[in-house]
Motif scaffolding. Sequence first.
Motif, PDB file in Angstrom:
ATOM      1  N   THR B   3       0.825  -1.210   0.000  1.00 14.19           N
ATOM      2  CA  THR B   3       0.000   0.000   0.000  1.00 14.19           C
ATOM      3  C   THR B   3       0.857   1.257   0.000  1.00 14.19           C
ATOM      4  O   THR B   3       0.601   2.198  -0.738  1.00 14.19           O
ATOM      5  CB  THR B   3      -0.905   0.010   1.253  1.00 14.19           C
ATOM      6  OG1 THR B   3      -1.557  -1.249   1.317  1.00 14.19           O
ATOM      7  CG2 THR B   3      -1.926   1.117   1.181  1.00 14.19           C
ATOM      8  N   ALA B  45      -8.506   5.785   0.500  1.00 14.99           N
ATOM      9  CA  ALA B  45      -7.819   4.579   0.017  1.00 14.99           C
ATOM     10  C   ALA B  45      -6.742   4.143   1.008  1.00 14.99           C
ATOM     11  O   ALA B  45      -6.643   2.965   1.366  1.00 14.99           O
ATOM     12  CB  ALA B  45      -7.208   4.842  -1.352  1.00 14.99           C
ATOM     13  N   TRP B  49      -7.333   0.550   2.556  1.00 19.61           N
ATOM     14  CA  TRP B  49      -6.466  -0.504   2.035  1.00 19.61           C
ATOM     15  C   TRP B  49      -5.528  -1.071   3.089  1.00 19.61           C
ATOM     16  O   TRP B  49      -5.104  -2.217   3.010  1.00 19.61           O
ATOM     17  CB  TRP B  49      -5.648  -0.008   0.829  1.00 19.61           C
ATOM     18  CG  TRP B  49      -6.516   0.399  -0.329  1.00 19.61           C
ATOM     19  CD1 TRP B  49      -7.885   0.341  -0.381  1.00 19.61           C
ATOM     20  CD2 TRP B  49      -6.090   0.922  -1.580  1.00 19.61           C
ATOM     21  NE1 TRP B  49      -8.331   0.800  -1.585  1.00 19.61           N
ATOM     22  CE2 TRP B  49      -7.256   1.169  -2.351  1.00 19.61           C
ATOM     23  CE3 TRP B  49      -4.840   1.212  -2.134  1.00 19.61           C
ATOM     24  CZ2 TRP B  49      -7.202   1.690  -3.639  1.00 19.61           C
ATOM     25  CZ3 TRP B  49      -4.788   1.733  -3.419  1.00 19.61           C
ATOM     26  CH2 TRP B  49      -5.959   1.969  -4.168  1.00 19.61           C
ATOM     27  N   SER B  50      -5.193  -0.225   4.092  1.00 18.42           N
ATOM     28  CA  SER B  50      -4.220  -0.703   5.079  1.00 18.42           C
ATOM     29  C   SER B  50      -4.815  -1.809   5.958  1.00 18.42           C
ATOM     30  O   SER B  50      -4.097  -2.660   6.452  1.00 18.42           O
ATOM     31  CB  SER B  50      -3.707   0.465   5.927  1.00 18.42           C
ATOM     32  OG  SER B  50      -4.794   1.072   6.574  1.00 18.42           O
ATOM     33  N   LYS B  52      -8.049  -3.465   4.974  1.00 18.07           N
ATOM     34  CA  LYS B  52      -8.814  -4.399   4.157  1.00 18.07           C
ATOM     35  C   LYS B  52      -7.979  -5.051   3.070  1.00 18.07           C
ATOM     36  O   LYS B  52      -8.431  -5.976   2.405  1.00 18.07           O
ATOM     37  CB  LYS B  52      -9.998  -3.665   3.487  1.00 18.07           C
ATOM     38  CG  LYS B  52     -11.209  -3.512   4.388  1.00 18.07           C
ATOM     39  CD  LYS B  52     -12.404  -3.080   3.525  1.00 18.07           C
ATOM     40  CE  LYS B  52     -13.374  -2.242   4.296  1.00 18.07           C
ATOM     41  NZ  LYS B  52     -14.152  -1.353   3.420  1.00 18.07           N
ATOM     42  N   ILE B  54      -5.358  -4.404  -0.476  1.00 15.26           N
ATOM     43  CA  ILE B  54      -5.506  -3.682  -1.739  1.00 15.26           C
ATOM     44  C   ILE B  54      -6.566  -4.355  -2.600  1.00 15.26           C
ATOM     45  O   ILE B  54      -6.539  -5.575  -2.779  1.00 15.26           O
ATOM     46  CB  ILE B  54      -4.147  -3.649  -2.487  1.00 15.26           C
ATOM     47  CG1 ILE B  54      -3.126  -2.861  -1.651  1.00 15.26           C
ATOM     48  CG2 ILE B  54      -4.287  -3.037  -3.869  1.00 15.26           C
ATOM     49  CD1 ILE B  54      -1.697  -2.995  -2.115  1.00 15.26           C
ATOM     50  N   PRO B  55      -7.528  -3.593  -3.125  1.00 18.09           N
ATOM     51  CA  PRO B  55      -8.572  -4.199  -3.967  1.00 18.09           C
ATOM     52  C   PRO B  55      -7.975  -4.749  -5.269  1.00 18.09           C
ATOM     53  O   PRO B  55      -6.869  -4.390  -5.640  1.00 18.09           O
ATOM     54  CB  PRO B  55      -9.517  -3.028  -4.260  1.00 18.09           C
ATOM     55  CG  PRO B  55      -8.710  -1.799  -4.046  1.00 18.09           C
ATOM     56  CD  PRO B  55      -7.686  -2.127  -3.017  1.00 18.09           C
ATOM     57  N   PRO B  58      -7.310  -1.475  -8.197  1.00 16.53           N
ATOM     58  CA  PRO B  58      -7.197  -0.259  -7.374  1.00 16.53           C
ATOM     59  C   PRO B  58      -7.670   0.998  -8.096  1.00 16.53           C
ATOM     60  O   PRO B  58      -8.307   1.866  -7.496  1.00 16.53           O
ATOM     61  CB  PRO B  58      -5.696  -0.167  -7.070  1.00 16.53           C
ATOM     62  CG  PRO B  58      -5.137  -1.503  -7.374  1.00 16.53           C
ATOM     63  CD  PRO B  58      -6.010  -2.120  -8.408  1.00 16.53           C
ATOM     64  N   TRP B  61     -11.362   1.163  -8.138  1.00 20.44           N
ATOM     65  CA  TRP B  61     -11.784   1.464  -6.763  1.00 20.44           C
ATOM     66  C   TRP B  61     -11.704   2.971  -6.513  1.00 20.44           C
ATOM     67  O   TRP B  61     -12.643   3.585  -6.013  1.00 20.44           O
ATOM     68  CB  TRP B  61     -10.871   0.697  -5.806  1.00 20.44           C
ATOM     69  CG  TRP B  61     -11.312   0.640  -4.372  1.00 20.44           C
ATOM     70  CD1 TRP B  61     -11.973  -0.383  -3.745  1.00 20.44           C
ATOM     71  CD2 TRP B  61     -11.097   1.651  -3.362  1.00 20.44           C
ATOM     72  NE1 TRP B  61     -12.187  -0.085  -2.425  1.00 20.44           N
ATOM     73  CE2 TRP B  61     -11.667   1.164  -2.166  1.00 20.44           C
ATOM     74  CE3 TRP B  61     -10.500   2.905  -3.367  1.00 20.44           C
ATOM     75  CZ2 TRP B  61     -11.640   1.882  -0.970  1.00 20.44           C
ATOM     76  CZ3 TRP B  61     -10.473   3.640  -2.185  1.00 20.44           C
ATOM     77  CH2 TRP B  61     -11.048   3.118  -1.000  1.00 20.44           C
TER      78      TRP B  61
END
Lengths: 117, 410
Positions: B3, B45, B49-50, B52, B54-55, B58, B61
């Motif tokens: 991230t 983000a 992201w930290s 959950k 990284i999608p 990204p 997202w």
Amino acid sequence: MDEFVLIFRHEDGNKVASPEQIQIWMKQTMDWIGGIAAQNKFVSGTGLPFADAKIVGHGGVVTNGPFGEIKETIGGFITVKADSVEEAVEFAKGCPVLQGPGNTVEVRKIAKNDGVH
Amino acid sequence: MQTQELIPHLFRTEYSKIISVLCRRFGFDQMETAEDIASDTFLTAAQAWSYKGIPSNPTAWLYNVAKNKAKNHLQRNTIFESKVSPEIKTDDAYEQDIDLSPKNITDSQLQMMFAICHPAIQPEAQIGLSLRILCGFGIDEVAEAFLASKETINKRLFRAKEKIRNENIKIEMPNLAEMDNRLENVLTTIYLLFSEGYYSVSQNQVLRKDLCFEAMRLCHMLIENESTNKPPVNALLSLMYFHASRFEARTDQNGGLILYDDQDTNLWNQDLVAKGAWYLNQATTGNRLSKYHLEASIAYWHTQKTDTKEKWENILQLYNRLLQIAYSPVAALNRTFALAKANSPEEAIIEAEKLQLTGNQFYYTLLGELYTGIDYEQAKSNFEKALTLIKTPADTAIIQSKIDRLTQMR
């Protein structure tokens, strides 16, 4: 600062010199103009080809320019910026056209659009 | 990518896209709102992201979050407006989607480029705004590029944005009649951006290279768009490729400048040279010879490793023409150097002394060079005059080594 036009008068180069010689003159002319431009004193200019030249006389009589016989024909001009006519003359002295005997560069101040000239 | 690495990377590439689209949607007068939403999107983000992770996509997202934030903003605005002035019909604005399709992103960025390069905005502010809005540079990066404080940059950008509002500059492409003139401004800004990176005194090599590549990316965008794919644009890109090809060779490990003659030609990037040649070829349509055509041709000759009379004669003639359409002291000095190589140092000395660029360190450096091997005293005194005008330690070192060489030659 004033603007001066430097008018070259000379014979048709194609009549008196080889293509190689003309190429040398061309380079000298470009270097001369480049030197003036490098001093930020160049305004504009152009060569005037001898081919297709016409003279329009009184009453609209059109003749071909009799350039072959005449030594002092206008072959081109450039416009320069100069503080005085003397400075413009110094520029003119470097013109490669002057290598030919009888050739001249005429230096003329450009009239300012000040309503006087 | 982690991230903490991914976000700065995405910030650089996506921030400017989001801003451009939002600005175009909201209008330039709401630029701060657009910036807030874009920054806010990245903050969200970083937080999400930290914990959950990284999608999977990204970028998508980020666009989604930006869209929702923008829609919320529009909705709030519409409700506010409808309460204050109920006679105004409910705008269907917030119903409209925020369009983050590739085509709209490109269109918005191009239009933004023309808006930022509006002649009413100061050149320095144009570069600053370009870096911030078109290239996604942080304020501290812009400040470092200009060697200025963050406050100075913030003030400068603020004034520029104010100017945009006061002048009512629209985010749109200029019409056909205006295109060439406005494009000229855009090209000037891109070239200044490139030069800022190429000639900057900042020691940060990575940042400087980034500036150059961003300038090239913006120029690429113009070429990919039909209405802006003009010969001067191709010529400028070609010029930048040729310059960039020597990027690795022109500085030593400590960031000191290595002069052209002393560069390791093996470090010249032939791939970039080839790209430059390709775009120079693309530039040869049309009947207008721009200064970029001439500068690119000069740069082309500099990518040739041979030191022949032909090379220098070509460079000299290109400078002769360049100076006629675009005078600059740098071109005048370089022209005189080419004259020495193509004709003779003696002739060049006469021409150099007519230039009278007495406030310019490179004027005396050139004279020193030209007198080297011809007149020891003159060479030395000119190098010494250059020393008094020099601003950086790197330049001082170069001139000092020239004086040392001179003494050895004696």
